[in-house]
Design a protein around this motif. Structure first.
Motif, PDB file in Angstrom:
ATOM      1  N   GLY A 208       2.647  11.069   3.994  1.00 50.84           N
ATOM      2  CA  GLY A 208       1.697  10.050   4.449  1.00 50.84           C
ATOM      3  C   GLY A 208       0.775   9.590   3.336  1.00 50.84           C
ATOM      4  N   ALA A 209      -0.392   9.072   3.737  1.00 50.08           N
ATOM      5  CA  ALA A 209      -1.358   8.554   2.770  1.00 50.08           C
ATOM      6  C   ALA A 209      -1.773   9.651   1.792  1.00 50.08           C
ATOM      7  CB  ALA A 209      -2.576   8.018   3.503  1.00 50.08           C
ATOM      8  N   ILE A 210      -1.825   9.274   0.513  1.00 52.37           N
ATOM      9  CA  ILE A 210      -2.236  10.228  -0.512  1.00 52.37           C
ATOM     10  C   ILE A 210      -3.757  10.232  -0.587  1.00 52.37           C
ATOM     11  CG2 ILE A 210      -2.176  10.743  -2.979  1.00 52.37           C
ATOM     12  CD1 ILE A 210       0.525   9.215  -3.015  1.00 52.37           C
TER      13      ILE A 210
ATOM     14  N   TRP B 129       0.845  -1.193   0.000  1.00 51.38           N
ATOM     15  CA  TRP B 129       0.000   0.000   0.000  1.00 51.38           C
ATOM     16  C   TRP B 129       0.889   1.256   0.000  1.00 51.38           C
ATOM     17  CZ3 TRP B 129      -0.357   3.569   4.161  1.00 51.38           C
ATOM     18  CH2 TRP B 129      -1.317   4.571   3.978  1.00 51.38           C
TER      19      TRP B 129
ATOM     20  N   GLU C 112       1.874  10.062 -12.086  1.00 50.05           N
ATOM     21  CA  GLU C 112       2.906  10.224 -11.056  1.00 50.05           C
ATOM     22  C   GLU C 112       3.783  11.426 -11.330  1.00 50.05           C
ATOM     23  OE1 GLU C 112       5.163   6.779  -9.773  1.00 50.05           O
ATOM     24  OE2 GLU C 112       3.398   5.535 -10.082  1.00 50.05           O
TER      25      GLU C 112
ATOM     26  N   LEU D 187       3.963  14.718  -8.671  1.00 49.48           N
ATOM     27  CA  LEU D 187       5.212  14.734  -7.895  1.00 49.48           C
ATOM     28  C   LEU D 187       5.376  15.937  -6.958  1.00 49.48           C
ATOM     29  CD1 LEU D 187       7.925  13.436  -7.228  1.00 49.48           C
ATOM     30  CD2 LEU D 187       8.863  14.414  -9.306  1.00 49.48           C
TER      31      LEU D 187
ATOM     32  N   LEU E  97       3.772  15.980  -3.479  1.00 51.40           N
ATOM     33  CA  LEU E  97       4.210  15.041  -2.447  1.00 51.40           C
ATOM     34  C   LEU E  97       5.571  15.392  -1.898  1.00 51.40           C
ATOM     35  CD1 LEU E  97       3.368  11.882  -4.545  1.00 51.40           C
ATOM     36  CD2 LEU E  97       1.915  12.946  -2.829  1.00 51.40           C
TER      37      LEU E  97
ATOM     38  N   MET F 125      -6.276   9.986  -2.708  1.00 47.25           N
ATOM     39  CA  MET F 125      -6.238   9.570  -4.107  1.00 47.25           C
ATOM     40  C   MET F 125      -7.256  10.309  -4.969  1.00 47.25           C
ATOM     41  SD  MET F 125      -3.708   7.560  -4.284  1.00 47.25           S
ATOM     42  CE  MET F 125      -3.760   6.637  -5.802  1.00 47.25           C
TER      43      MET F 125
ATOM     44  N   ARG G 207       2.679   2.677  -3.302  1.00 48.39           N
ATOM     45  CA  ARG G 207       1.900   3.371  -4.332  1.00 48.39           C
ATOM     46  C   ARG G 207       1.052   4.507  -3.778  1.00 48.39           C
ATOM     47  NH1 ARG G 207       1.875   0.682  -9.343  1.00 48.39           N
ATOM     48  NH2 ARG G 207       4.051   0.062  -9.464  1.00 48.39           N
ATOM     49  N   ARG G 208       0.589   4.325  -2.549  1.00 45.32           N
ATOM     50  CA  ARG G 208      -0.445   5.236  -2.062  1.00 45.32           C
ATOM     51  C   ARG G 208       0.028   6.207  -0.988  1.00 45.32           C
ATOM     52  NH1 ARG G 208      -5.925   3.534  -3.472  1.00 45.32           N
ATOM     53  NH2 ARG G 208      -5.591   2.369  -5.382  1.00 45.32           N
TER      54      ARG G 208
ATOM     55  N   ARG H 243       5.947   7.043  -3.237  1.00 50.65           N
ATOM     56  CA  ARG H 243       6.091   7.631  -4.583  1.00 50.65           C
ATOM     57  C   ARG H 243       7.447   8.291  -4.752  1.00 50.65           C
ATOM     58  NH1 ARG H 243       1.427   9.855  -6.697  1.00 50.65           N
ATOM     59  NH2 ARG H 243      -0.246   8.340  -6.738  1.00 50.65           N
TER      60      ARG H 243
END
Lengths: 324, 495
Positions: free
Chosen positions: B358-360, A188, B344, B348, B351, B362, A191-192, A197
């Protein structure tokens, strides 16, 4: 759609494999298991599957260190030493401070090795191969010194770790209780999460990441520290499986862990790959080991076969996926 | 052989790289004792021509005669034996060897070499000096001395004086003139008209890979040369963009006497919100360093920068981004994650900071990326890795990355290099749209015709300094070209 039709079939297949690298790996794994069943009918049963998974788990965890660092174009050759140290320190501390605290103490040197790696790679721009090789050697030396001090107290592998390493519940190894959440988290995260990334971004093109505002030293420091921590946990599970801490406990797993990541489709040049492939890679290597043992080939020839098969798989794979 | 036979005569030379025609019909004649300037705009084919003449590249067609005899020059060694010796734009000595070893590699005689080094104004050179420890200007001189020591009949100098301080330039010019007086010939490539007027006898002008003129150097020849370099493009440029009102108020970006590296000497400029400010310069006049310094890629050696009136100092591109300065580099390969997806690549910068590790989210990310893709009209039929996209689409991805985060100040370095006309138009339109919404855009272009199409005004940089500021309605190619060659004395330049 005429544009896609002009592309040669081999290239298209290469692209497909590059986008979904795990499919041919799973097919290879199934072929290996089928060969095994063909050679020794009836061997593939619940017990065998449990055993294979049990041995594949520490390898797969150590290979997580390689996968994550390889995504940035690096590698972690100190992972096996970090794992060994964490296992050895933990086992020798149990008689002194008790199991829970000993486990925490055991993880400290592993994280420390990771931080030093991260500092060297990020701030001093030492190549990860050299950096982690160096810290690995230094840490091995420190471990030998440490051993002299604790030689009298003896070592104990805590019940809990032995249960985790060797125990089974409904035929399946208990280590899955740690490994499944771990694997889900890594897959997880790669990718997330922003961090995941950025690993791909740094491995793909560090200048582009820099232009986009990524401060690479932060990522490298966090990455290698994380790699140290994962190695430490892998060491604890492995000592629960082997139950005999030694100064070179996890070392034999180092090169297979690199091989598992590479077979799993992670590029050592960075920017490509992922942990799902690595898990399949670790399973392939474990099954391959069993296969060669069962065929009763002498040790020397077994190693030759092992090496040849790894080379063949990797070469074919790279040939296919590089058809851009 | 009569004295009229040219020393070197090349005609009808052509060379293509794949689909790109670098040389179509290049010719050049040089006699004993002559210095000929080879001139042309960026990309006219000067460097390719020199490389063909010196055997570094093989020509596709055409003839090269030396002393009237056909010569097949297949390699740099063959060219050297025929008496053609080049000094290229980039230093060509090996940095990890000392001077003596470098000389030995090329079989250069040591005594004459040292004589020329001395004559060119470098004293105290030791043969055991490591090349890597010597300053750039010295390396250029050593390159020239090495070429001279092999007693060339035709010396080819490509931008020889670009990296030299004034005193060394004078020495070089004197030595080059001396060569000609001794009866040898020199082909001289330079962007500097003053030098050409000082030492050259003739100028051969290239345009789009074709020799379009051969002029004797005389008063007022600069205008003719500029005309020839531009050719039919003169006066037929694209429609002038509707220039916005003269900017006022606090500049978004105020650069004052910026200095960096060996080439950026002293540049001051002001960029206002709602404005597209063009930057025009010949290759290597300090524009690379200017953009890198503003984007936080390198640290300037001197001068100041202010954003919205507040002085800033950048240690990392992240600092510049925090001030709203976002950079699109000239080389797309430098700015893209070639093996990763469009998604991606565009996401970029969102991020990059630690708090976004942390968690993107989405959905939010996907919608931002979708917006950027739609706004940039990126063709994403080719799914997967960015390297499978066309050049134009790749460029749109590097710009779209900043569109997704919201543009304040955009630094575009030659964004239309090597992309098709349709995409170029889209980029002009987009840049104008961004400016209308209040963004400030700094736009370097190597294609002069783009300035009136895309910019409100243009600063012209020559030898690391601003030599002119030209509003779009006066920015025809001839004016720009003249200014780019430093031929402005008509009016005062604002500081």
């Amino acid at each position: 759609m005429s544009a896609t039709e002009n592309i040669p079939r081999l290239t298209r297949m290469g692209r497909f494999l590059r986008d979904y690298p795990i499919i041919p790996l799973i097919i290879l794994l199934i072929c290996l298991i089928a060969t095994l069943e063909f050679l020794r009918p009836g061997i593939v049963n619940e017990r065998w599957i449990g055993n294979t998974i049990k041995f594949a788990i520490p390898l797969a965890m150590l290979a997580a260190c390689q996968t994550l660092t390889m995504l940035t174009g690096g590698i972690d050759l100190s992972a096996s030493v970090a794992a060994t140290i964490s296992a050895f320190v933990m086992a020798t501390q149990v008689p002194i401070v008790g199991a829970p605290l000993a486990i925490c103490i055991g993880l400290v040197p592993a994280i420390l090795i990771g931080l030093v790696n991260g500092f060297g790679v990020a701030a001093c721009r030492v190549h990860p191969l050299i950096m982690t090789l160096g810290t690995g050697l230094i840490a091995t030396g420190c471990l030998q010194v440490y051993q002299r001090f604790v030689i009298a107290s003896g070592s104990v592998v805590p019940e809990g770790l032995a249960w985790l390493g060797t125990g089974r519940t409904w035929g399946m190894p208990n280590a899955l209780l740690v490994f499944v959440p771990f694997a889900v988290l890594i897959i997880w995260a790669q990718r997330r999460t922003g961090f995941g990334r950025l690993l791909y971004a740094l491995g793909s093109n560090e200048t582009a990441a820099r232009i986009s505002g990524v401060r690479s030293w932060q990522v490298y420091l966090a990455l290698y520290a994380l790699s140290g921590l994962i190695a430490g946990v892998a060491g604890l599970i492995y000592v629960g499986l082997i139950k005999a801490p030694s100064l070179s406990l996890v070392n034999p797993l180092l090169l297979p862990s690199v091989a598992a990541a590479v077979i799993g489709g992670t590029s050592i040049f960075g920017g490509r790959g992922g942990y799902a492939g690595t898990i399949v890679g670790a399973l392939i290597l474990t099954v391959l080991g069993t296969l060669l043992t069962l065929m009763q080939i002498p040790e020397g020839a077994r190693r030759i076969f092992f090496g040849l098969i790894i080379l063949a798989v990797t070469t074919v794979y790279i040939k296919l996926t590089d058809q851009s | 052989m009569t004295s009229d036979t040219p020393l070197l005569h090349a005609s009808g030379v052509s060379k293509r790289f794949g689909a790109v025609v670098a040389l179509k019909d290049a010719s050049l004649t040089i006699k004993k004792g002559e210095i000929v300037a080879l001139m042309g705009a960026n990309g006219a084919g000067k460097s390719t021509f020199v490389k063909v003449l010196t055997g570094a590249l093989k020509r596709d067609n055409g003839t090269v005669k030396i002393h009237g005899a056909d010569q097949h020059i297949g390699s740099p060694g063959a060219a050297r034996r025929a008496g053609l010796v080049p000094v290229y734009q980039e230093p060509s000595l090996i940095p990890d060897l000392d001077v003596a070893d470098n000389l030995a590699l090329g079989n250069t005689p040591v005594e004459p070499f040292l004589h020329w080094v001395e004559a060119l104004g470098i004293s105290g050179l030791r043969l055991d000096d490591m090349i890597g420890n010597l300053p750039l200007a010295t390396l250029r001189i050593l390159d020239l001395a090495r070429a001279l020591a092999s007693e060339p009949e035709v010396l080819l100098l490509d931008e020889m004086t670009a990296a030299l301080p004034t005193d060394l330039v004078e020495k070089v010019l004197a030595v080059v003139r001396g060569q000609a007086d001794k009866g040898q010939a020199v082909i001289y490539i330079s962007h500097r008209f003053t030098e050409i007027a000082e030492i050259c006898d003739r100028a051969t002008v290239l345009r789009d890979g074709e020799t379009v003129g051969d002029l004797a150097i005389a008063d007022g020849v600069e205008d003719k040369v500029v005309e020839l370099m531009l050719g039919a493009a003169l006066g037929a440029g694209p429609a002038v963009a509707e220039a916005s009102a003269r900017p006022t108020g606090v500049p978004r970006l105020d650069v004052h006497q910026l200095r960096a590296g060996t080439r950026l000497a002293d540049v001051s400029l002001q960029l206002f919100p709602g404005e597209v400010l063009g930057v025009v310069a010949l290759e290597g006049q300090g524009q690379d360093e200017l953009f890198d310094a503003i984007a936080g890629m390198i640290r300037p050696d001197g001068g100041t920068m202010a954003v919205n009136g507040k002085e800033v100092r950048f240690h990392h591109p992240a600092d510049a981004i925090a001030q709203g300065l976002t950079f699109v580099p000239g080389d797309r390969a430098e700015g893209l994650l070639m093996q990763r997806s469009v998604h991606e690549n565009i996401a970029l910068p969102m991020l990059a900071r630690m708090r976004n590790w942390g968690a993107i989210k989405m959905r939010r990310e996907a919608s931002k990326v979708r917006d950027a893709v739609a706004r940039m009209q990126i063709d994403i039929r080719a799914q997967g890795e960015v390297q499978r996209l066309s050049g134009g689409n790749q460029q749109k991805v590097t710009i779209g990355r900043w569109i997704a985060t919201g543009v304040e100040t955009l630094l575009l370095f030659d964004p239309t290099r090597g992309i098709d006309v349709r995409t170029k138009r889209q980029i002009y339109g987009l840049v104008r749209e961004l400016a209308d919404q209040g963004a400030a855009v700094l736009y370097y272009t190597s294609e002069l015709a783009e300035v009136p199409a895309a910019c409100d005004r243009a600063v012209v940089i020559f030898q690391g300094r601003v030599v002119d500021v030209i509003p779009a309605d006066r920015a025809d190619e001839q004016t720009l070209m003249r200014a780019a060659y430093g031929l402005t004395n008509a009016h005062e330049v604002p500081a």
